[in-house]
Design an enzyme around this catalytic site. Sequence first.
Site, PDB file in Angstrom:
ATOM      1  N   CYS A   1      87.833  19.130  27.589  1.00  0.00           N
ATOM      2  CA  CYS A   1      86.474  19.292  28.191  1.00  0.00           C
ATOM      3  C   CYS A   1      85.309  18.511  27.438  1.00  0.00           C
ATOM      4  CB  CYS A   1      86.050  20.693  28.296  1.00  0.00           C
ATOM      5  SG  CYS A   1      84.703  20.952  29.478  1.00  0.00           S
TER       6      CYS A   1
ATOM      7  N   LEU B   1      92.796  19.888  31.194  1.00  0.00           N
ATOM      8  CA  LEU B   1      92.876  20.080  29.489  1.00  0.00           C
ATOM      9  C   LEU B   1      92.028  19.052  29.289  1.00  0.00           C
ATOM     10  CD1 LEU B   1      96.844  19.650  29.756  1.00  0.00           C
ATOM     11  CD2 LEU B   1      95.678  21.600  30.259  1.00  0.00           C
TER      12      LEU B   1
ATOM     13  N   LYS C   1      95.154  -1.296  27.822  1.00  0.00           N
ATOM     14  CA  LYS C   1      95.109  -1.347  29.120  1.00  0.00           C
ATOM     15  C   LYS C   1      95.836  -2.883  29.738  1.00  0.00           C
ATOM     16  CE  LYS C   1      90.568   0.626  28.924  1.00  0.00           C
ATOM     17  NZ  LYS C   1      89.299   0.530  28.385  1.00  0.00           N
TER      18      LYS C   1
END
Length: 437
Positions: free
Chosen positions: A19, A17, A212
Site C-alpha cells: 500500500c 499486497l 522494461k
Amino acid sequence: MSVVEDKPGKVLRVALLGCGVVGTQVARLLAEQADDLAVRTGARLELAGIAVRRLAHARPGVDQALLTTDAMALATRPDVDVVIEVIGGIEPARSLILAAMEHGKSVVTANKALLAEHGEQVHAASRAFGADLYYEAAVAGAIPILRPMRESLAGDTVHRVLGIVNGTTNFILDRMDGSGADFGDSLEEAQALGYAEADPTADVEAFDAAAKAAILAGLAFHTRVTAADVYREGITEVTAADIASAKTLGRTVKLLAICERSGDGVAVRVHPAMIPRSHPLAAVGGAYNAVFVEAQSAGRLMFYGAGAGGTPTAAAVLGDVVAVARNRLAGTRGPELSTYAELPVRPMGDTLTRYHVSLDVADKPGVLAPVAEAFASHGVSIQAVRQTSRGDDALLIIVTHEARDADLAATIAELQALPVVRAVASVMRVEGEEDQS
Ligand SMILES: NC(=O)c1ccc[n+]([C@@H]2O[C@H](COP(=O)([O-])OP(=O)(O)OC[C@H]3O[C@@H](n4cnc5c(N)ncnc54)[C@H](O)[C@@H]3O)[C@@H](O)[C@H]2O)c1
Ligand SMILES: N[C@@H](CCO)C(=O)O
Ligand code: NA
C-alpha cells in the site's frame, strides 16, 4: 435503480499486497469506482484485505480493519479470488505471487523487476496452475502497451520497438536539453520534484528501463528475454557537451529502450542516444513515456502517456483487475506468454548502430587524414563531417553510417590514442534516422 442492481449477487474478493504509491491509489479507485467496476466486470470487486509492512503508518482513506502484516496468509486465503501485487522487488513478491497462483488466484502485478528476472518461473506457474497473470502497469505505467503487443498485434510481425520507458531519466535529459544544466543539477531538480527517488540508481543507471525492455522484447519477438540479456548504459555519463553537440546537428538526447531483430536473432539494448528533433520521440518531454512499434503490416504505431505516478499506474492495474475478473467469471483465462520463436539474443558488439563523435583537434594541416583512417581501418563509413574552428583548435563532429557496435567502439579507442586528437569530447549512438529502419 442503481446500475449494480443489474448484476446482483456476484462478488469477487481482491487482496492488495502493498500500500505504497501505487497500492494506495488502487485501494482508493477500487472503492470510488466500485459501482461502475461491478457493472463492467459482472461482479462486485470487494477488497478482502491489504498487506502492509507497518500497521501504524497513516493511510488516509484506507479502512484500517483491512490491514494485515501477513501478506502470505492474505494472498492464499480461501475467500480471495484476485491478488494484486504492488510491493515491488524480487522477494517476497515472487513467493507471494507463486503461492497465490498455486492457490488458484488470478494475479495482477506492476513488478517489472520480478518479471524481467524471473518471468519464466512466474509464467510457468501461471500455466501450471491455470492462473491468470496480467502486468500492464509494469511497462510504461498507464500506457496500454503490453496488452496491445500480446493481443492486438498477435497477428502481425513486430520488427522493432523503440521506447522512452523511464520518466525520471526523460525528465533529467529534458531539463539538460532545455536549460543547458549538467546531469547533477538536473537530477537534484528531479529529486526535489519527487520524480527521482533518494536512491536514483535503478532509474539513472537504466536498470528500470532494461527490465522494461526485456519484457517488451519478449512479447514483441515471442522469445524468452531476461534483464541479463539487455545491454545497458545509463545517463550518468551524459554531459552538457553531449547535449550541445547533439543540438548542433538538430538532435536531442533520449534514453532509449531498443528491441529489434538482428541477424538471425534479436538485440535488446538501453542507452542514451541522439535522435533527430523531428522524430516523434523527441517531442516526449518531462516525465512522460512513449513507445514506438514498427510492425510488418500495421506499420508504425506510437503509444504515449504517463509512465509513472500512483494514479496513472493504478489505472493500468485496475484495467488488469477487470480483465482477470471477467476471465474468472467466464471460466477462462487470458492468453499465455508465447515464446515459441526462441530467437537467440545477439551480443551488443554485433548490433548495427551509428555513432556521433565530436573531437577536439588541432586546426592544422594533416588532421583529417589520420582521423578518417581510424574509421576506415575498422570498416566504419563516415556519413557526415562538420568542423568548427575555435582559434588554434577545431571541433570536429563526425556521424557514421551503420556499423557493428564493436567496430565503432574500437574506432573510438583508436581516435583517443591519435596524437592529432586533443580530446574525444563526446561519443553517443545515433538512432531514428533515414538509414536505420
Ligand atoms: N510508482 C510508480 O510510478 C510505478 C509505476 C509503474 C510500476 N510501479 C511498480 O509498482 C510497484 C509498487 O511501486 P510503488 O511506487 O507503489 O512502491 P512503494 O515503495 O511506494 O510501495 C511498496 C509498498 O510495499 C510495502 N511492502 C514492502 N514489503 C512488504 C511486505 N512484505 N508486505 C506488505 N507490504 C510490503 C512497502 O512498505 C511500501 O509501502 C513496483 O513493482 C514498481 O516497480 C510503480
Ligand atoms: N521510476 C520509474 C517509474 C516506474 O516504472 C520511472 O521513472 O519511469
Ligand atoms: Na503499461
